[in-house]
Design an enzyme around this catalytic site. Structure first.
Site, PDB file in Angstrom:
ATOM      1  N   LYS A  22       0.831  -1.204   0.000  1.00 37.00           N
ATOM      2  CA  LYS A  22       0.000   0.000   0.000  1.00 37.00           C
ATOM      3  C   LYS A  22       0.868   1.258   0.000  1.00 37.00           C
ATOM      4  CE  LYS A  22      -3.837  -0.379   2.212  1.00 37.00           C
ATOM      5  NZ  LYS A  22      -4.065  -1.095   3.452  1.00 37.00           N
ATOM      6  N   ARG A  91      -3.179   2.696   8.722  1.00 35.85           N
ATOM      7  CA  ARG A  91      -3.475   1.435   8.030  1.00 35.85           C
ATOM      8  C   ARG A  91      -2.267   0.527   7.960  1.00 35.85           C
ATOM      9  NH1 ARG A  91      -7.860   1.755   4.141  1.00 35.85           N
ATOM     10  NH2 ARG A  91      -8.766   3.825   4.213  1.00 35.85           N
ATOM     11  N   GLY A 100      -7.493  -8.268   4.648  1.00 35.85           N
ATOM     12  CA  GLY A 100      -8.324  -8.312   5.841  1.00 35.85           C
ATOM     13  C   GLY A 100      -7.694  -8.949   7.057  1.00 35.85           C
ATOM     14  N   MET A 102      -4.984  -7.853   8.836  1.00 35.99           N
ATOM     15  CA  MET A 102      -4.421  -6.960   9.855  1.00 35.99           C
ATOM     16  C   MET A 102      -5.330  -5.753  10.061  1.00 35.99           C
ATOM     17  SD  MET A 102      -0.405  -7.315   9.129  1.00 35.99           S
ATOM     18  CE  MET A 102      -0.663  -6.825   7.454  1.00 35.99           C
ATOM     19  N   ARG A 335      -3.106  -1.156  -7.010  1.00 40.17           N
ATOM     20  CA  ARG A 335      -2.154  -2.269  -7.097  1.00 40.17           C
ATOM     21  C   ARG A 335      -2.441  -3.015  -8.392  1.00 40.17           C
ATOM     22  NH1 ARG A 335      -5.284  -5.610  -2.447  1.00 40.17           N
ATOM     23  NH2 ARG A 335      -7.179  -5.566  -3.656  1.00 40.17           N
ATOM     24  N   HIS A 455     -11.659 -31.519   3.728  1.00 39.46           N
ATOM     25  CA  HIS A 455     -11.207 -32.844   3.286  1.00 39.46           C
ATOM     26  C   HIS A 455     -11.570 -33.072   1.818  1.00 39.46           C
ATOM     27  CE1 HIS A 455     -11.739 -37.236   2.759  1.00 39.46           C
ATOM     28  NE2 HIS A 455     -10.634 -37.297   3.486  1.00 39.46           N
ATOM     29  N   SER A 786      16.892 -40.396 -12.351  1.00 38.70           N
ATOM     30  CA  SER A 786      15.590 -39.754 -12.470  1.00 38.70           C
ATOM     31  C   SER A 786      15.022 -39.673 -11.053  1.00 38.70           C
ATOM     32  CB  SER A 786      14.687 -40.580 -13.378  1.00 38.70           C
ATOM     33  OG  SER A 786      13.419 -39.975 -13.428  1.00 38.70           O
ATOM     34  N   THR A 789      10.234 -38.222  -7.130  1.00 40.76           N
ATOM     35  CA  THR A 789       9.903 -37.358  -5.992  1.00 40.76           C
ATOM     36  C   THR A 789       8.640 -37.796  -5.266  1.00 40.76           C
ATOM     37  OG1 THR A 789       8.954 -35.875  -7.627  1.00 40.76           O
ATOM     38  CG2 THR A 789      11.142 -35.320  -6.778  1.00 40.76           C
ATOM     39  N   CYS A 854      10.803 -37.530 -12.464  1.00 45.02           N
ATOM     40  CA  CYS A 854       9.606 -38.136 -13.043  1.00 45.02           C
ATOM     41  C   CYS A 854       8.481 -38.285 -12.027  1.00 45.02           C
ATOM     42  CB  CYS A 854       9.927 -39.476 -13.689  1.00 45.02           C
ATOM     43  SG  CYS A 854      10.506 -40.704 -12.513  1.00 45.02           S
ATOM     44  N   TYR A 874      15.907 -32.428 -17.509  1.00 49.30           N
ATOM     45  CA  TYR A 874      14.516 -32.491 -17.958  1.00 49.30           C
ATOM     46  C   TYR A 874      13.564 -32.723 -16.791  1.00 49.30           C
ATOM     47  CZ  TYR A 874      14.671 -37.615 -17.486  1.00 49.30           C
ATOM     48  OH  TYR A 874      14.781 -38.877 -16.992  1.00 49.30           O
TER      49      TYR A 874
HETATM   50  C1  PEP Z   1       8.139 -41.627  -7.836  1.00 52.88           C
HETATM   51  O1  PEP Z   1       8.277 -42.279  -6.827  1.00 52.88           O
HETATM   52  O2  PEP Z   1       8.239 -40.392  -7.881  1.00 52.88           O
HETATM   53  C2  PEP Z   1       7.778 -42.289  -9.084  1.00 52.88           C
HETATM   54  C3  PEP Z   1       7.732 -41.629 -10.213  1.00 52.88           C
HETATM   55  O3  PEP Z   1       7.438 -43.594  -8.988  1.00 52.88           O
HETATM   56  P1  PEP Z   1       5.993 -44.092  -8.564  1.00 52.88           P
HETATM   57  O4  PEP Z   1       5.128 -42.891  -8.403  1.00 52.88           O
HETATM   58  O5  PEP Z   1       5.544 -44.983  -9.658  1.00 52.88           O
HETATM   59  O6  PEP Z   1       6.289 -44.810  -7.310  1.00 52.88           O
END
Ligand code: PEP
Ligand code: MG
Length: 901
Positions: A22, A91, A100, A102, A335, A455, A786, A789, A854, A874
């Site tokens: 602000k 303000r 809203g 603060m 803004r 949920h 790879s 995650t 991946c 990648y």
């Molecule tokens: C992962 O674990 O990120 C993965 C790509 O393998 P999956 O999800 O098949 O266990």
């Protein structure tokens, strides 16, 4: 000495961190010559000092006083001066918008004397007393921490006594009585009189705004939005202007173009004879801004000019708040305004065409999330606008998409009906973990309670399922399996509903669904240069060309069928980063896997594997064909074997029934024994991934052979197959070594059999903390990493995804433990840190190693920025997310390092 106070003439829009959004924008407007009531801003640095030490920094009081004196001199009036008072607003204004959360105190400077001066100067006694009672009320609540109801009750009692219902029905004398009573309340509750010294009021108000940084709701909001807790808020002290001084006054809000569509033209609302809070409260009806032209043509023209100036200056859509005091226009805030996805693309495109910004900046004005929104299937707009569609009501747009199905009111029915091929919409008051199966079975989920972190909302978003939640106007009666709408309609179980997770609307009956033109464009069905392409398609096309040239990250797809692979390629995939092979063992082939598991002798095992081999080869043939010339990373079998066996309960029942009837059940009994043998307490941490390869002889080598033979087939057919072999769930280099040796042997053999050299890369997933921590060793045996995650998040947090998402994640989000699920957006501090270690050590050990990701994070915008920053080669994601990943990879490249959001 540190400077803690800036007049509006001193700062600019780039000082948000110091002056808050602000304060920075008020300074910017002042400096480009727009009419802003004079004032000054106390910095976030002062706030941080105050919060750390519980005292104001040294010299701050004197600095504030000096600025106040200067303000008084400019305006020729003293703060709270008895005959002609200067009043100020105090303000909050944080570096990030925290709407809203603060506090604000208006009309500071009023007391028993100055209220009379205000009445005389303003020529309106009622207005003066109303302003005074608002001050005490607001001050009482925010500065003195009193319960707001104490004041509201008194107002209600007075209205009841007078037999009126609305505040405007109270006259000056009534308001004067209220003031007297409010002051008594303050004295009773705090043991001290309401401070009549205007400077004391201001000092206390400033402290209260600082303190409101740590108000519980602000803390929670920051936790959820991932706003750092130590930024602090700035405080702007601004001379008051009044929109409630009669018909020639008023207040309004406006956008410099339509925030819904992005089309040029001014949009806004105006409320005559009112203050800002009256607009927000919605108790009186505003008029469209265009009507201001007839109410006050001069102010309207001036406002149009100003909005034009702001757009040119900010080179973006701005939203503003303004007040007209007796025919004089004042700007109170501006803004860069929020907008819908379509508007974001249109505005960026228009600004490029107008020469206001370049494409490099245009792509920073749109996000992957917005692109994803443009890609969801949608209800046909023409149908929705037509007479055949019957709206029932609406709730929150919790998870986007368009879903049509029969209404069911419990999970069991959802499951049962969907098994018999019906599409269903699960309608619940709210959902809980018991509803999970029903949610999976349903096309969409509708609840009458709960917000965007309920949920239902969290789980639906996680599953990518359409959800409308908190549709309070719909009375969902699960006991009697029906729902009633405000229009009197009653929806019985089995009636068809259409729910729109993008807008939150709910319709009775089937509304036709259409593919979004943007998806049809990505699918190659719409040529952006043709008449079929609308402006959005053209805008998306233009931006995609730009980002594809700019990005460093390649984008691959997670795909395990030829159809998905082909689709991914149309969407711009540059290969497959994850071809899971488990789906290839389901359906009819489950029987063969069962034989493999039950095999008692090497002979039996070999037979099963031999039966599977040609089927696998065919699978790979199709996929390599669809991705010809591009890399295809095939992951060897990962899930625990019992997933291929019948359900333990069903099987036990079958065996028991057969036994009771004295029927033969030899085979079932054998399978049941195997099921028991393979049963695991924690399958996620059990016998899966590379561990399977090590204990089930021949399984992985069969898969490698199938891949190699498919490659040979493709080469013979004149193709350029580029398969890569990926080993899942490796924790130590020894596991990888053994499997890799076996794989290389098979490759050599298949090469010899066919008279060609098969030099396929063999690499590994990094999805266990130990693998990340020993990445240097592992890299010696891996052509690529790879990052998985999904599993890495599970194992770093100790979360079993299937269990935790459905049970306590909504509570975690509600409490702000995290703002977004770590399965959706990468946990940069924990999982990300391990990735960094593995990247550094992997590259050090093998400089030419290929690094990718991946897990599902590969298609998540914020995560893509992290993967860019950390230097992966990648990202790989589901085909539908590929455009999103391409866009975000390009944006990340344009931004330079260090921008995770
Ligand atoms: C992962 O674990 O990120 C993965 C790509 O393998 P999956 O999800 O098949 O266990
Ligand atoms: Mg995994």
């Amino acid at each position: 000495m540190t400077k803690y106070v800036y007049t509006f003439t001193e700062g600019d829009k780039d000082l948000k961190d110091l002056l808050g959004g602000k304060g920075a924008n008020l300074a910017e407007m002042t400096n480009i010559g727009l009419p802003v009531p004079p004032g000054f801003t106390i910095t976030t640095e002062a706030c941080r000092h105050y919060l750390d030490h519980r005292t104001m920094p040294e010299g701050l009081d004197a600095e504030i006083e000096a600025h106040l004196v200067a303000l008084e001199a400019t305006l020729g009036r003293g703060l709270g001066q008895a005959d002609d008072p200067l009043l100020v607003s105090v303000r909050s204004g944080a570096p990030f918008s925290m709407p809203g959360m603060m506090e604000t105190v208006l009309n500071v400077g009023l007391n028993d004397d100055s209220v009379l001066g205000l009445a005389t100067r303003g020529g309106d006694e009622r207005f003066a007393w109303d302003s005074y009672r608002r001050l005490i009320q607001m001050f009482g609540r925010t500065v003195l921490d009193l319960d707001g109801a104490l004041f509201e009750d008194v107002i209600d009692a007075l209205k009841a006594e007078k037999g009126v219902t609305d505040d405007p029905d109270l006259d000056a004398a009534d308001l004067r009585r209220l003031v007297a009573r409010f002051k008594e309340i303050v004295a009773e509750q705090t043991g001290r009189p309401f401070p009549s010294d205007p400077r004391e009021q201001m000092r206390q108000a400033i402290r209260a705004v600082f303190d409101s940084w740590n108000a519980p709701r602000a803390v929670l909001y920051r936790r959820r939005e991932r706003i750092p807790a130590d930024l602090g808020t700035a405080v702007t002290v601004c001379s008051m202007v009044f929109g409630n001084l009669g018909a020639d006054s008023g207040t309004g809000v406006a956008f410099t173009r339509d925030p819904a569509t992005g089309w040029p033209g001014v949009y806004g609302d105006y409320l005559q004879n009112a203050q800002g809070e009256d607009v927000v409260a919605g108790t009186r009806n505003t008029v469209p801004l265009a009507e201001l032209a007839t109410i006050d043509a001069r102010s309207h023209a001036e406002l149009m000019d100003i909005m034009d100036t702001l757009e040119r200056h900010y080179r973006d859509l701005c939203d503003i708040e303004f007040t007209i005091e007796r025919g004089r226009l004042w700007m109170l805030q501006t803004r860069v305004g929020k907008r819908t996805a379509a508007a974001a693309f249109r505005i960026a495109e228009q600004l490029v065409d107008q020469g206001m910004i370049g494409l490099d900046e245009a792509v920073q004005r749109v996000t992957g999330d917005q692109l994803a929104q443009l890609m969801f299937p949608r209800f046909d707009d023409r149908a929705v606008a037509g007479d055949d569609v019957h709206p029932l009501g609406h709730g929150m747009n919790a998870s986007p998409g368009a879903a049509v199905g029969k209404a069911v009111f419990d999970s069991y029915t959802a499951l049962k009906w969907s098994r018999s091929g019906e599409r269903v919409i699960l309608c619940r008051r709210e959902t809980n973990p018991d509803d999970l199966e029903g949610m999976i079975a349903a096309e969409g989920i509708l609840t009458s309670r709960g917000g965007k972190t309920s949920h239902a909302a969290v789980v639906a978003r996680g599953m990518g399922k359409t959800c409308v939640c908190g549709a309070e106007e719909l009375d969902i009666d699960t006991k009697n399996r029906r729902m009633s709408a405000p229009g009197g309609e009653v929806v019985e179980e089995g009636d068809v509903l259409s729910i729109d997770g993008t807008s939150g609307r709910v319709f009775l009956g089937e509304v036709p669904v259409v593919d979004s033109p943007v998806v049809r464009y990505f699918e190659g069905e719409i040529d952006p240069a043709s008449d079929q392409a609308d402006d959005l398609v053209r805008s998306v096309d233009r931006m995609m060309h730009y980002v594809d040239a700019a990005r460093h990250l390649y984008v691959r797809a997670n795909a395990d069928t030829p159809e998905d692979a082909a689709r991914a390629r149309r969407m711009g995939a540059q290969g497959i980063g994850l071809c899971r092979t488990e789906h290839m063992f389901l359906g009819d082939r489950r029987r063969l896997v069962e034989h493999l598991i039950l095999a008692d002798t090497p002979e039996e095992r070999r037979e099963s594997l031999e039966a599977l081999l040609p089927l696998q080869r065919e699978d790979f043939d199709g996929i390599l064909d669809a991705m010809d010339g591009l890399p295809v990373t095939v992951r060897l079998l990962d899930p625990p074997l019992h997933e291929f066996l019948p359900d333990i309960t069903e099987l036990s029942v079958r065996v028991a029934v057969a036994e009771a009837r004295g029927e033969s059940h030899e085979n079932d009994l054998r399978v049941l024994q195997a099921v028991h043998r393979l049963h695991e307490q924690n399958p996620m941490l059990g016998l899966r991934g590379v561990r399977l390869g090590l204990v089930v002889p021949g399984l992985f080598t069969m898969q490698v052979r199938a891949i190699a033979e498919a490659a040979v087939d493709r080469i013979r057919a004149g193709g350029r197959p580029r398969p890569e072999i990926m080993i899942p769930l490796v924790g130590t280099v020894q596991e990888l070594e053994i499997i890799r040796e076996d794989a290389l042997t098979v490759l050599r053999r298949v090469g010899e059999e066919n008279g060609m050299e098969l030099d396929l890369p063999v690499g590994t997933m990094i999805e266990l903390p130990r693998a990340a921590l020993t990445a240097g060793r592992i890299a010696e045996n891996a052509a690529f990493f790879s990052f998985g995650t999904n599993d890495l998040t599970q194992t770093v947090w100790g979360f079993s995804r299937d269990d935790v998402e459905a049970s306590f994640f909504s509570a975690y989000l509600e409490k702000g433990v995290f703002g977004v699920s770590p399965f959706e957006s990468l946990d940069v501090d924990g999982v990300g840190r391990l990735i960094r270690i593995a990247v550094d050590e992997g590259r050090a050990a093998r400089p030419d190693i290929t690094l990718g990701v991946c897990g599902e994070h590969g298609g998540d915008p914020a995560s893509v920025h992290f993967f860019h920053d950390v230097g992966l080669d990648y990202v790989s994601c589901s085909p539908f997310r590929i455009p999103v990943a391409r866009l975000e990879a390009g944006r990340a490249a344009g931004r330079g390092p260090g921008h995770v959001h």
